[in-house]
Design a protein around this motif. Structure first.
Motif, PDB file in Angstrom:
ATOM      1  N   LEU A  45      80.083  81.550  80.507  1.00 12.20           N
ATOM      2  CA  LEU A  45      79.836  82.011  81.927  1.00 12.20           C
ATOM      3  C   LEU A  45      78.187  82.087  81.701  1.00 12.20           C
ATOM      4  O   LEU A  45      77.372  82.499  80.739  1.00 12.20           O
ATOM      5  CB  LEU A  45      80.327  83.561  81.982  1.00 12.20           C
ATOM      6  N   ASP A  46      77.674  81.107  82.897  1.00 10.60           N
ATOM      7  CA  ASP A  46      76.468  81.093  83.008  1.00 10.60           C
ATOM      8  C   ASP A  46      76.086  82.287  84.271  1.00 10.60           C
ATOM      9  O   ASP A  46      76.457  82.092  85.330  1.00 10.60           O
ATOM     10  CB  ASP A  46      76.172  79.789  83.434  1.00 10.60           C
ATOM     11  N   ALA A 100      81.665  83.187  75.423  1.00 11.63           N
ATOM     12  CA  ALA A 100      80.451  83.625  75.398  1.00 11.63           C
ATOM     13  C   ALA A 100      79.602  83.561  76.853  1.00 11.63           C
ATOM     14  O   ALA A 100      80.186  83.124  77.792  1.00 11.63           O
ATOM     15  CB  ALA A 100      79.296  82.788  74.377  1.00 11.63           C
ATOM     16  N   ALA A 101      78.443  84.186  76.939  1.00  6.32           N
ATOM     17  CA  ALA A 101      77.929  84.317  78.371  1.00  6.32           C
ATOM     18  C   ALA A 101      76.452  84.082  77.749  1.00  6.32           C
ATOM     19  O   ALA A 101      75.744  84.734  77.025  1.00  6.32           O
ATOM     20  CB  ALA A 101      78.097  85.634  78.831  1.00  6.32           C
ATOM     21  N   GLY A 130      82.351  87.027  70.413  1.00  7.16           N
ATOM     22  CA  GLY A 130      81.467  86.148  71.105  1.00  7.16           C
ATOM     23  C   GLY A 130      79.824  86.756  71.535  1.00  7.16           C
ATOM     24  O   GLY A 130      79.707  87.810  71.068  1.00  7.16           O
ATOM     25  N   ASP A 131      79.009  85.681  71.775  1.00 11.06           N
ATOM     26  CA  ASP A 131      77.619  85.934  71.965  1.00 11.06           C
ATOM     27  C   ASP A 131      77.366  86.085  73.445  1.00 11.06           C
ATOM     28  O   ASP A 131      77.845  85.442  74.445  1.00 11.06           O
ATOM     29  CB  ASP A 131      76.722  85.193  71.404  1.00 11.06           C
ATOM     30  N   ILE A 132      76.296  87.079  73.488  1.00  8.64           N
ATOM     31  CA  ILE A 132      75.430  87.288  74.798  1.00  8.64           C
ATOM     32  C   ILE A 132      74.200  86.765  74.561  1.00  8.64           C
ATOM     33  O   ILE A 132      73.392  86.940  73.793  1.00  8.64           O
ATOM     34  CB  ILE A 132      75.330  88.664  75.469  1.00  8.64           C
ATOM     35  N   ILE A 133      73.683  85.574  75.352  1.00  9.45           N
ATOM     36  CA  ILE A 133      72.235  85.065  75.238  1.00  9.45           C
ATOM     37  C   ILE A 133      71.481  85.237  76.436  1.00  9.45           C
ATOM     38  O   ILE A 133      71.929  84.865  77.407  1.00  9.45           O
ATOM     39  CB  ILE A 133      72.160  83.537  74.880  1.00  9.45           C
ATOM     40  N   ILE A 134      70.229  85.868  76.137  1.00 14.02           N
ATOM     41  CA  ILE A 134      69.249  86.041  77.417  1.00 14.02           C
ATOM     42  C   ILE A 134      67.965  85.293  77.287  1.00 14.02           C
ATOM     43  O   ILE A 134      67.287  85.482  76.211  1.00 14.02           O
ATOM     44  CB  ILE A 134      69.040  87.431  77.525  1.00 14.02           C
ATOM     45  N   VAL A 135      67.694  84.409  77.930  1.00 17.30           N
ATOM     46  CA  VAL A 135      66.466  83.719  77.900  1.00 17.30           C
ATOM     47  C   VAL A 135      65.298  84.131  78.772  1.00 17.30           C
ATOM     48  O   VAL A 135      65.716  84.223  80.078  1.00 17.30           O
ATOM     49  CB  VAL A 135      66.855  82.106  78.053  1.00 17.30           C
TER      50      VAL A 135
END
Length: 212
Positions: A45-46, A100-101, A130-135
């Motif tokens: 998910l984006d 992941a998201a 799963g990972d959550i990634i915040i840029v």
């Protein structure tokens, strides 16, 4: 989806400026490289996908990106993506749907009052492990030095929530000084009109956390 949940963004109103931003920000693709090396295969998910720029670059035959965006003016139907309309606070998917998201410069900003609601929703739809990634912006760089406001992310806020910070040194690289002035003056006003170069140091941070 409540209209009040949508954060106003300039890209839908000024698509020509957003095109410059996406083309010139991280032009060497270091953030894309980080995401590609960090995201698993499967359904991803984006969150706040914008016009689908990032989703298109990290998608491949074994990785399906669902580009979720609340603003109709941002969605680019010409891109070969699966689109969903929704906000971080109310993600329109069942629990444990995604491997992941991630979110790139979308919703998860300093001072957002419902930040934790957005994180709660992200955790709900991502499978265990799963990972959550915040840029976001790291700050302390040449590009953000033109801003009178502090646009750096709050690393403490994220580490207190169990995230790990990964720092990425990249750059804004414009095709011309005129193009640089066009975008930077829109961002930073008079300070942006004075630039005399095309490349600007830019530091990014990616916060990652594994869902339990």
């Amino acid at each position: 989806m409540k209209q009040s949940d949508i954060i106003p963004f300039y890209g839908g109103k000024y698509p020509e400026l957003f095109e410059i931003e996406r083309r010139c920000m991280d032009r060497e693709g270091k953030v894309i490289d980080f995401l590609n090396s960090s995201l698993p295969n499967g359904k991803i998910l984006d969150i706040g996908a914008g016009n689908g720029f990032t989703a298109e670059k990290v998608m491949h035959s074994s990785r399906q990106i669902i580009a979720m965006e609340p603003d109709d003016n941002m969605i680019d139907q010409h891109k070969d993506l699966v689109w969903a309309k929704g906000t971080a606070q109310h993600i329109p998917f069942h629990s444990n749907t995604f491997e992941a998201a991630y979110a790139t410069w979308a919703f998860f900003f300093n001072g957002i009052p419902d930040l934790d609601q957005g994180l709660k929703e992200a955790k709900r739809v991502v499978k265990s492990g799963g990972d959550i990634i915040i840029v976001d912006n790291y700050g302390h760089d040449e590009f953000l030095s033109y801003s009178k406001q502090n646009l750096s992310s709050d690393s403490k806020m994220w580490t207190e929530r169990g995230f790990t910070a990964h720092f990425i040194e990249t750059a804004f690289i414009f095709d011309s000084v005129e193009e640089a002035r066009t975008l930077l003056s829109f961002y930073f006003g008079e300070a942006g009109q004075t630039v005399e170069k095309t490349t600007f140091e830019y530091k990014v941070v990616a916060y990652t956390k594994q869902v339990e």
